[in-house]
Design a protein around this motif. Structure first.
Motif, mmCIF file in Angstrom:
data_model
loop_
_atom_site.group_PDB
_atom_site.id
_atom_site.type_symbol
_atom_site.label_atom_id
_atom_site.label_comp_id
_atom_site.label_asym_id
_atom_site.label_seq_id
_atom_site.Cartn_x
_atom_site.Cartn_y
_atom_site.Cartn_z
ATOM 1 N N PHE A 14 0.867 -1.190 0.000
ATOM 2 C CA PHE A 14 0.000 0.000 0.000
ATOM 3 C C PHE A 14 0.903 1.241 0.000
ATOM 4 C CE2 PHE A 14 0.867 -1.076 4.345
ATOM 5 C CZ PHE A 14 1.063 0.141 4.989
ATOM 6 N N LYS A 15 0.394 2.318 -0.532
ATOM 7 C CA LYS A 15 1.179 3.542 -0.676
ATOM 8 C C LYS A 15 1.091 4.406 0.570
ATOM 9 C CE LYS A 15 0.932 3.887 -5.697
ATOM 10 N NZ LYS A 15 0.533 4.738 -6.846
ATOM 11 N N VAL A 16 2.254 4.993 0.892
ATOM 12 C CA VAL A 16 2.366 5.880 2.053
ATOM 13 C C VAL A 16 3.064 7.164 1.620
ATOM 14 C CG1 VAL A 16 3.372 6.195 4.333
ATOM 15 C CG2 VAL A 16 2.432 3.981 3.682
ATOM 16 N N LYS A 17 2.540 8.306 2.049
ATOM 17 C CA LYS A 17 3.179 9.611 1.787
ATOM 18 C C LYS A 17 3.663 10.183 3.107
ATOM 19 C CE LYS A 17 0.772 13.313 0.824
ATOM 20 N NZ LYS A 17 -0.062 14.292 0.095
ATOM 21 N N VAL A 18 4.956 10.435 3.155
ATOM 22 C CA VAL A 18 5.583 10.973 4.369
ATOM 23 C C VAL A 18 5.992 12.424 4.094
ATOM 24 C CG1 VAL A 18 7.443 10.736 6.032
ATOM 25 C CG2 VAL A 18 6.368 8.696 5.050
ATOM 26 N N GLU A 26 7.160 9.448 -0.997
ATOM 27 C CA GLU A 26 6.158 8.385 -1.125
ATOM 28 C C GLU A 26 6.870 7.022 -1.120
ATOM 29 O OE1 GLU A 26 3.529 8.805 -4.374
ATOM 30 O OE2 GLU A 26 2.609 10.676 -3.624
ATOM 31 N N PHE A 27 6.263 6.099 -0.397
ATOM 32 C CA PHE A 27 6.835 4.749 -0.284
ATOM 33 C C PHE A 27 5.735 3.717 -0.534
ATOM 34 C CE2 PHE A 27 9.155 7.553 2.594
ATOM 35 C CZ PHE A 27 10.464 7.365 2.187
ATOM 36 N N SER A 28 6.208 2.565 -0.945
ATOM 37 C CA SER A 28 5.310 1.402 -1.065
ATOM 38 C C SER A 28 5.606 0.454 0.096
ATOM 39 C CB SER A 28 5.524 0.687 -2.399
ATOM 40 O OG SER A 28 5.127 1.495 -3.474
ATOM 41 N N CYS A 29 4.641 0.256 0.953
ATOM 42 C CA CYS A 29 4.827 -0.554 2.162
ATOM 43 C C CYS A 29 4.081 -1.902 2.013
ATOM 44 C CB CYS A 29 4.280 0.183 3.381
ATOM 45 S SG CYS A 29 5.113 1.748 3.676
ATOM 46 N N GLU A 30 4.713 -2.906 2.573
ATOM 47 C CA GLU A 30 4.068 -4.218 2.572
ATOM 48 C C GLU A 30 2.952 -4.236 3.609
ATOM 49 O OE1 GLU A 30 6.875 -7.318 3.061
ATOM 50 O OE2 GLU A 30 8.167 -6.642 1.407
ATOM 51 N N MET A 31 2.007 -5.078 3.367
ATOM 52 C CA MET A 31 0.832 -5.137 4.238
ATOM 53 C C MET A 31 1.185 -5.582 5.658
ATOM 54 S SD MET A 31 -1.507 -4.180 2.116
ATOM 55 C CE MET A 31 -3.063 -4.662 2.848
ATOM 56 N N LYS A 32 2.260 -6.371 5.782
ATOM 57 C CA LYS A 32 2.623 -6.923 7.081
ATOM 58 C C LYS A 32 3.608 -6.051 7.849
ATOM 59 C CE LYS A 32 6.319 -9.777 5.158
ATOM 60 N NZ LYS A 32 6.867 -11.151 5.053
ATOM 61 N N TRP A 33 4.000 -4.896 7.276
ATOM 62 C CA TRP A 33 4.994 -4.053 7.949
ATOM 63 C C TRP A 33 4.433 -3.469 9.225
ATOM 64 C CZ3 TRP A 33 8.225 -0.634 4.057
ATOM 65 C CH2 TRP A 33 9.115 -1.457 3.362
ATOM 66 N N LYS A 34 5.381 -3.446 10.196
ATOM 67 C CA LYS A 34 5.062 -2.752 11.429
ATOM 68 C C LYS A 34 5.446 -1.280 11.302
ATOM 69 C CE LYS A 34 5.663 -6.803 14.408
ATOM 70 N NZ LYS A 34 6.372 -7.385 15.577
ATOM 71 N N GLY A 35 5.111 -0.547 12.327
ATOM 72 C CA GLY A 35 5.437 0.885 12.317
ATOM 73 C C GLY A 35 6.929 1.135 12.259
ATOM 74 N N LYS A 36 7.722 0.256 12.916
ATOM 75 C CA LYS A 36 9.170 0.429 12.923
ATOM 76 C C LYS A 36 9.757 0.214 11.542
ATOM 77 C CE LYS A 36 13.345 -1.046 15.302
ATOM 78 N NZ LYS A 36 13.828 0.337 15.368
ATOM 79 N N ASP A 37 9.156 -0.703 10.764
ATOM 80 C CA ASP A 37 9.661 -0.946 9.409
ATOM 81 C C ASP A 37 9.521 0.314 8.544
ATOM 82 O OD1 ASP A 37 10.280 -3.582 10.077
ATOM 83 O OD2 ASP A 37 8.252 -4.267 9.571
#
Length: 644
Positions: A14-18, A26-37
């Motif tokens: 899923f896409k994330v904008k920081v 913008e990053f593409s994060c895996e569904m299983k990532w934790k906040g620390k990842d």
């Protein structure tokens, strides 16, 4: 393995904008990532190693919340949007920025965040401190102050002061810029990271720096207090005063912090001390407060322990980096100084070259002007020589003219003297003529009386003759009544004797008058000729006096002789003679156009028979320029005419 199998094994993302303080990623994060990842991914992208100060913040239902590091991202209450937005911000603040902030990127992010909090009035700052902080911000952005480059108005687009400060003082933008530029000019030579560090060192001493405020209450119904959490401890504030806390709990004095739903309990380390309990509006607020307290307490304890190997390495690298930057700064400063000196020397050489070129150009122009001047002087010398010749010739002519004028002046003086003498003679002649006119008038009056007496005697003699004739010769009287003209043929002894006597007297008188008339005519003619000569001489003198400037003097001479020249009085004397003749002979008309002898028919002698013994007298006058003729005609018989 087929391509379809590879696609099935790829993880879902899923896409994330920081959003950081100066960039968006913008990053593409895996569904299983934790906040620390996700947090580690952002820190690696930024090159940030001092990760313990920062966190990822998001807003849900109007409340700002920090992303938990040990929990999956999608399992937390994050906004349901694509991409999911997070703000990368400083979550915890250092006690001493100069000692704890090692990396330049860490320092820069703190600088941008604290600057925004001051401009947004989340941190209170006095107007004087805001101007100083603004000057460091300008130094960090623009570098050293250069009056040639930084012209007035260069800060118009920058937001440097809180709106509260701008409203507090009635000052224009140019006035604020002038104040900031005065401080900015004093920061010359300070690098960007050093200016940002100076900014943070001033900001860390502010009362609201690094404090997170939460509304609380001592009971469940009221929320009249604020709980503040910062790097030093927990503080309780009144709602209207966020600067001075009512009560403070330092981290070293807190034994335990716990919460139960909306109730939060702070237990001091001193068991005898009172336990502080308060209530928040939501359970989430208590969780957030506890999370911030744990993080700040851990950092507080960490600062008071021996640094880990990683921290020691980072500090060593920071010191080496600072030393390297310092040396680089010094080298750049020397190079800059040398470059400025070289530029000044170049400018001086260029200025000198330009000055020499200008002097050479001026010398060439002066040489050309000198040549032109020499040519002009040669022409002027030739012209002057010719003018000198002309002046010498004119001087000779002027000398001759002067001599001629002197001679003319002498002649004029002599002629003036002769003229004055002639005028005096003319005046004497005019006076004599006036006297002669008066005498003639008197003689004419006597002649008139004698004529009247002669007529009266003639009338009486005629009457007596008639009387005697009637008495002695009646037939003659009768005849005379029919033809009176025949009476002249009668000769009586008495009467003829008396008549003959009168005839002799009249003839003698007529001869004398004729003689005097001829004398008068001769004198008048001479006088008229003399007057004509004088007029011509006067006219010639006037022409000469107009040329020689003696005419004004001649008028003064004439003025000194009287109101009117005496020679003019001679004409007035002639008019006086005419008036006297008119008085003496009022019965005889005088005409101004008649001449001597009289030629008018009205003035011609009328033939009368001698026997009638009629006598007529006519007086005529003729006025001419410069002469006067007077005539008196006495007629006794038709053949006897006497002119006076």
């Amino acid at each position: 393995m087929s391509i379809r199998g590879l696609k099935k094994k790829q993880p879902k993302t899923f896409k994330v904008k920081v959003i950081t303080m100066d960039a968006e990623m913008e990053f593409s994060c895996e569904m299983k990532w934790k906040g620390k990842d996700l947090f580690d991914l952002v820190c690696r992208a930024l090159g940030l190693r001092e990760t313990w100060f920062f966190g990822l913040q998001y807003t849900i239902k109007g409340m700002s919340t920090w992303l938990k590091m040990d929990k999956k991202v999608l399992d937390q209450e994050i906004p349901k949007e694509d991409p999911v937005s997070f703000r990368f911000l400083a979550k915890f603040y250092p006690e001493k920025v100069e000692e704890e902030l090692l990396q330049e990127i860490t320092q820069h992010l703190f600088f941008l965040q604290v600057k925004k909090q001051i401009l947004d009035e989340e941190i209170y700052c006095s107007p004087e401190a805001t101007v100083l902080l603004a000057s460091y911000a300008v130094q960090a952005k623009y570098g050293d102050y250069d009056p040639n480059f930084h012209e007035p108005g260069f800060l118009a687009q920058d937001e440097l002061l809180p709106k509260r400060v701008l409203r507090q003082y009635q000052m224009t933008a140019d006035m604020w810029e002038e104040k900031i530029s005065a401080w900015y000019a004093e920061h010359r030579g300070i690098a960007r990271d050093e200016a940002e560090m100076n900014y943070l060192k001033i900001a860390q001493d502010l009362e609201m720096y690094g404090v997170n405020y939460f509304p609380i209450a001592q009971n469940k119904s009221d929320t009249d207090l604020l709980l503040g959490v910062d790097a030093k401890g927990i503080h309780v504030y009144s709602r209207n005063n966020r600067l001075s806390p009512n009560k403070s709990f330092e981290w070293s004095g807190i034994r335990n912090i716990s919460y139960s739903e909306k109730e939060l309990t702070i237990k001091p380390l001193d068991k005898k001390a009172e336990v502080f309990k308060f209530f928040s509006s939501q359970l989430k607020v208590n969780k957030l407060i506890l999370q911030l307290c744990i993080g700040n307490h851990d950092l507080f304890m960490r600062r008071r322990k021996v640094d880990s190997i990683e921290i020691q390495q980072m500090k060593a690298q920071a010191r080496e980096e600072k030393a390297r930057k310092k040396m680089e700064t010094q080298r750049l400063a020397r190079e800059k100084q040398l470059r400025e000196e070289a530029e000044r020397a170049k400018e001086e050489l260029e200025r000198r070259l330009f000055q020499l070129e200008d002097e050479a150009r001026q010398a060439n122009e002066a040489l050309l002007r000198s040549q032109e001047t020499a040519e002009l002087l040669a022409e002027k010398a030739q012209i002057a020589e010719e003018e000198a010749k002309l002046l010498a010739q004119n001087a000779a002519e002027a000398e001759q003219e002067r001599q001629r004028l002197e001679i003319t002046a002498l002649k004029s003086k002599e002629e003036k003297r002769l003229m004055e003498q002639k005028m005096r003679e003319t005046e004497l002649i005019a006076v004599k003529l006036v006297k002669e006119s008066d005498r003639r008038a008197k003689e004419a009056e006597h002649l008139k009386q004698d004529l009247h007496e002669a007529r009266e005697a003639e009338r009486k003699a005629k009457q007596k003759l008639l009387d005697v004739t009637r008495l002695n010769y009646p037939h003659v009287a009768q005849y005379s009544s029919h033809s009176p003209a025949d009476t002249r043929d009668v000769n009586l002894d008495k009467g003829s004797g008396k008549m003959d006597l009168k005839d002799v007297d009249l003839k003698r008188l007529s001869f004398e008058i004729e003689k005097e008339r001829l004398d008068y005519l001769e004198k008048s003619k001479k006088f008229e000729d003399r007057l004509k000569e004088l007029k011509s001489e006067i006219h010639a003198l006037k022409l000469e006096e107009k040329q020689t400037g003696l005419y004004s003097h001649w008028n003064e001479v004439l003025g000194s002789l009287g109101n009117a020249p005496s020679w003019m009085k001679s004409f007035e004397a002639a008019d006086l003679l005419d008036i006297n003749l008119r008085k003496a002979f009022p019965a005889y008309p005088l005409t101004a156009t008649s001449s001597w002898p009289c030629t008018n028919k009205s003035q011609q002698a009328v033939p009368v028979e001698k026997s009638a013994f009629q006598t007529n007298a006519l007086v005529a006058s003729s006025v001419g320029t410069g002469s006067r003729k007077q005539m008196i005609k006495v007629q006794q018989h038709d053949s006897d005419v006497i002119y006076i």
